[in-house]
Design a protein around this motif. Structure first.
Motif, mmCIF file in Angstrom:
data_model
loop_
_atom_site.group_PDB
_atom_site.id
_atom_site.type_symbol
_atom_site.label_atom_id
_atom_site.label_comp_id
_atom_site.label_asym_id
_atom_site.label_seq_id
_atom_site.Cartn_x
_atom_site.Cartn_y
_atom_site.Cartn_z
ATOM 1 N N ARG A 117 39.163 46.925 58.192
ATOM 2 C CA ARG A 117 39.739 47.743 59.266
ATOM 3 C C ARG A 117 41.243 47.499 59.431
ATOM 4 N N LYS A 118 41.637 46.227 59.420
ATOM 5 C CA LYS A 118 43.045 45.888 59.628
ATOM 6 C C LYS A 118 43.921 46.460 58.526
ATOM 7 N N SER A 119 43.488 46.298 57.277
ATOM 8 C CA SER A 119 44.268 46.801 56.142
ATOM 9 C C SER A 119 44.440 48.314 56.215
ATOM 10 N N ILE A 120 43.359 49.023 56.552
ATOM 11 C CA ILE A 120 43.419 50.486 56.616
ATOM 12 C C ILE A 120 44.326 50.938 57.754
ATOM 13 N N ASN A 121 44.235 50.271 58.897
ATOM 14 C CA ASN A 121 45.058 50.672 60.042
ATOM 15 C C ASN A 121 46.536 50.338 59.853
ATOM 16 N N GLN A 122 46.839 49.419 58.950
ATOM 17 C CA GLN A 122 48.239 49.146 58.642
ATOM 18 C C GLN A 122 48.897 50.317 57.915
ATOM 19 N N LYS A 123 48.080 51.200 57.388
ATOM 20 C CA LYS A 123 48.598 52.354 56.644
ATOM 21 C C LYS A 123 48.646 53.610 57.500
ATOM 22 N N GLY A 124 48.246 53.505 58.737
ATOM 23 C CA GLY A 124 48.282 54.648 59.644
ATOM 24 C C GLY A 124 47.307 54.443 60.782
ATOM 25 N N ASN A 125 47.308 55.363 61.717
ATOM 26 C CA ASN A 125 46.433 55.269 62.882
ATOM 27 C C ASN A 125 45.083 55.915 62.551
ATOM 28 N N PRO A 182 43.889 36.935 49.901
ATOM 29 C CA PRO A 182 43.783 37.745 51.119
ATOM 30 C C PRO A 182 42.806 38.904 51.012
ATOM 31 N N ILE A 183 42.807 39.619 49.888
ATOM 32 C CA ILE A 183 41.911 40.779 49.777
ATOM 33 C C ILE A 183 40.454 40.348 49.650
ATOM 34 N N PHE A 184 40.202 39.258 48.942
ATOM 35 C CA PHE A 184 38.828 38.799 48.791
ATOM 36 C C PHE A 184 38.314 38.181 50.086
ATOM 37 N N ASN A 185 39.217 37.656 50.900
ATOM 38 C CA ASN A 185 38.805 37.105 52.186
ATOM 39 C C ASN A 185 38.315 38.188 53.140
ATOM 40 N N LEU A 186 38.651 39.451 52.834
ATOM 41 C CA LEU A 186 38.179 40.580 53.645
ATOM 42 C C LEU A 186 36.871 41.159 53.124
ATOM 43 N N PRO A 224 46.513 49.675 47.831
ATOM 44 C CA PRO A 224 46.872 49.140 46.513
ATOM 45 C C PRO A 224 46.678 47.631 46.381
ATOM 46 N N GLU A 225 46.100 46.978 47.404
ATOM 47 C CA GLU A 225 45.938 45.532 47.350
ATOM 48 C C GLU A 225 45.153 45.096 46.113
ATOM 49 N N SER A 226 44.065 45.801 45.832
ATOM 50 C CA SER A 226 43.246 45.439 44.675
ATOM 51 C C SER A 226 44.023 45.604 43.374
ATOM 52 N N LEU A 227 44.844 46.639 43.318
ATOM 53 C CA LEU A 227 45.653 46.880 42.122
ATOM 54 C C LEU A 227 46.611 45.715 41.879
ATOM 55 N N SER A 228 47.169 45.179 42.965
ATOM 56 C CA SER A 228 48.121 44.088 42.861
ATOM 57 C C SER A 228 47.438 42.767 42.541
ATOM 58 N N ILE A 229 46.355 42.471 43.257
ATOM 59 C CA ILE A 229 45.742 41.149 43.165
ATOM 60 C C ILE A 229 44.783 41.045 41.986
ATOM 61 N N ALA A 230 43.837 41.973 41.917
ATOM 62 C CA ALA A 230 42.850 41.919 40.837
ATOM 63 C C ALA A 230 43.398 42.510 39.539
ATOM 64 N N GLY A 231 44.268 43.516 39.666
ATOM 65 C CA GLY A 231 44.800 44.170 38.480
ATOM 66 C C GLY A 231 46.085 43.579 37.955
ATOM 67 N N GLY A 232 46.717 42.707 38.734
ATOM 68 C CA GLY A 232 47.935 42.045 38.287
ATOM 69 C C GLY A 232 49.173 42.926 38.272
ATOM 70 N N VAL A 233 49.119 44.082 38.955
ATOM 71 C CA VAL A 233 50.274 44.984 38.990
ATOM 72 C C VAL A 233 51.254 44.496 40.052
ATOM 73 N N LYS A 234 52.503 44.247 39.673
ATOM 74 C CA LYS A 234 53.510 43.743 40.608
ATOM 75 C C LYS A 234 54.661 44.722 40.824
ATOM 76 N N ASN A 235 54.699 45.797 40.056
ATOM 77 C CA ASN A 235 55.778 46.778 40.163
ATOM 78 C C ASN A 235 55.735 47.460 41.534
ATOM 79 N N LYS A 236 56.815 47.309 42.312
ATOM 80 C CA LYS A 236 56.837 47.834 43.680
ATOM 81 C C LYS A 236 56.742 49.352 43.709
#
Length: 401
Positions: free
Chosen positions: A181-189, A307-311, A141-153
């Motif tokens: 790779r890092k972002s995806i692995n933070q969501k599971g193995n 952070p998301i664009f840096n990836l 959901p990083e893109s949704l938060s950063i590019a889409g401006g969605v902040k609702n947890k």
């Protein structure tokens, strides 16, 4: 192989899914594309398409099946939400009947955004155990938060759960940037599923017609930005750099493309009287890019400091390299690393418009021989890493394994 590609965007829309389908067909595979009615980026269904028009086609030997969807309109939040989920729903209905009638060896989900494109593939995976290869070009959901401006947890947590499920049900997760790779692995193995599968440049750019008719360009040192003119591309910093160089009349900023930030760009040009140094050319077909690139002295690629664009490695970077052009990059992360590794230009930190202006000025003073060498380095790096035929051959091997 009998391959099904699921993507919300396909020909005549201009996306990497086109190359993917047509190249696989050239290599002898049976290819079917499940997609929607074309409406990107204008937000209106393209002429010649509709509920009863061209819902089934054969394009360059590829069978194309189009589901219904509500067009994206002007791209507002609610309209985009309905656009995304209307495709997911109607494409899932189509996928059910396609799964009953045909046997597929593999499903490739092309996901520049949104992730909801995965739902039809998930249905077919659950019902018929067809392996799904998830080509991730945008992190949620990083893109949704950063590019889409969605902040609702609650919303962000919901989509994190959705993407985890999609990753879990994928045979392989194909990433366009090693930074994903890092972002995806933070969501599971999921590390054993992740395979690096980079973008490529279209052959129409790298081997296209340099005499394609385009409007005349101004005389001077041409700094060209080509592609989407949107939020992520940090047009604010580009315009600030142009303002810094306002008195350097020999330096011309050429913007080829269109997007949500174009009204801002035009207002900035008018407000600061940059008509002599900044030129907006508008949108052109991909066939025209070879002709535009040929007339540029240096290509400009930018992304905001986030952070998301840096990836992310912008797809235009491969296109610039394929055209044998020196590159100035105002971005962080893997995209900047590619420019440095290729020794094909110069990098400045994302958002640093003063350094960008300084670098452009210094680059304009280089000899043509030096610029040509940087361009040759670009092409060499492209040949070794980003050729379409090589990328698709690698994909064939990934699926066959």
């Amino acid at each position: 192989m009998n391959v099904l590609i699921i993507t919300q965007y396909f020909y005549p829309e201009n996306f990497k899914s086109n190359d993917l389908a047509f190249e696989l067909k050239k290599k002898g595979h049976n290819v079917t594309v499940l997609t929607g009615l074309p409406n990107y980026p204008e937000g209106k269904i393209f002429e010649g398409y509709g509920v009863f028009k061209n819902r089934k086609q054969v394009v360059n030997g590829v069978r194309v099946v189009r589901s219904l969807l509500l067009p994206r309109g002007k791209g507002g939040g609610l309209r985009l939400f309905i656009n995304y989920y209307s495709f997911a729903f109607f494409a899932s209905v189509k996928a059910f009947f396609m799964g009953l009638n045909d046997k597929y060896d593999a499903i490739i989900v092309h996901e520049p955004s949104p992730i909801t494109q995965y739902y039809p593939a998930l249905l077919m995976n659950k019902l018929w155990k067809i392996p799904v290869y998830f080509w991730v070009m945008d992190l949620w959901p990083e893109s949704l938060s950063i590019a889409g401006g969605v902040k609702n947890k609650w919303i962000l947590n919901y989509y994190e759960g959705v993407i985890k499920r999609f990753y879990k049900n994928s045979e392989k997760i194909l990433i366009t940037s090693q930074g994903f790779r890092k972002s995806i692995n933070q969501k599971g193995n999921f590390d054993d599923k992740i395979v690096y599968f980079p973008n490529w440049a279209e052959d129409t750019i790298s081997e296209g017609n340099k005499n394609f008719p385009i409007p005349p360009l101004p005389e001077g040192f041409k700094v060209m930005f080509a592609g989407n003119i949107g939020e992520a591309q940090d047009l604010e910093s580009i315009m600030k750099a142009a303002l810094e160089l306002k008195d350097k009349k020999e330096i011309k900023f050429i913007l080829v493309g269109d997007g949500r930030k174009m009204p801002y760009v035009k207002e900035f040009i008018d407000e600061h009287r940059l008509q002599e140094t900044v030129f907006t050319m508008g949108r052109f077909p991909v066939e025209a890019m070879s002709s535009f690139f040929d007339k540029a002295d240096v290509m400009l690629v930018t992304l905001k400091d986030d952070p998301i664009f840096n990836l992310t490695v912008p797809a235009k970077l491969q296109a610039y390299m394929s055209a044998s052009k020196p590159i100035i990059a105002m971005l962080n992360g893997e995209g900047a690393d590619n420019v440095l590794d290729a020794d094909c230009g110069f990098t400045v930190s994302a958002g640093d418009h003063k350094s960008l202006a300084k670098t452009i000025l210094e680059t304009s003073a280089l000899s043509q021989e030096t610029l040509n060498q940087l361009g040759q380095n670009s092409r060499k790096y492209y040949e070794n890493n980003f050729r379409l035929s090589t990328c698709i051959s690698n994909l064939e091997n990934i699926i066959k394994k």
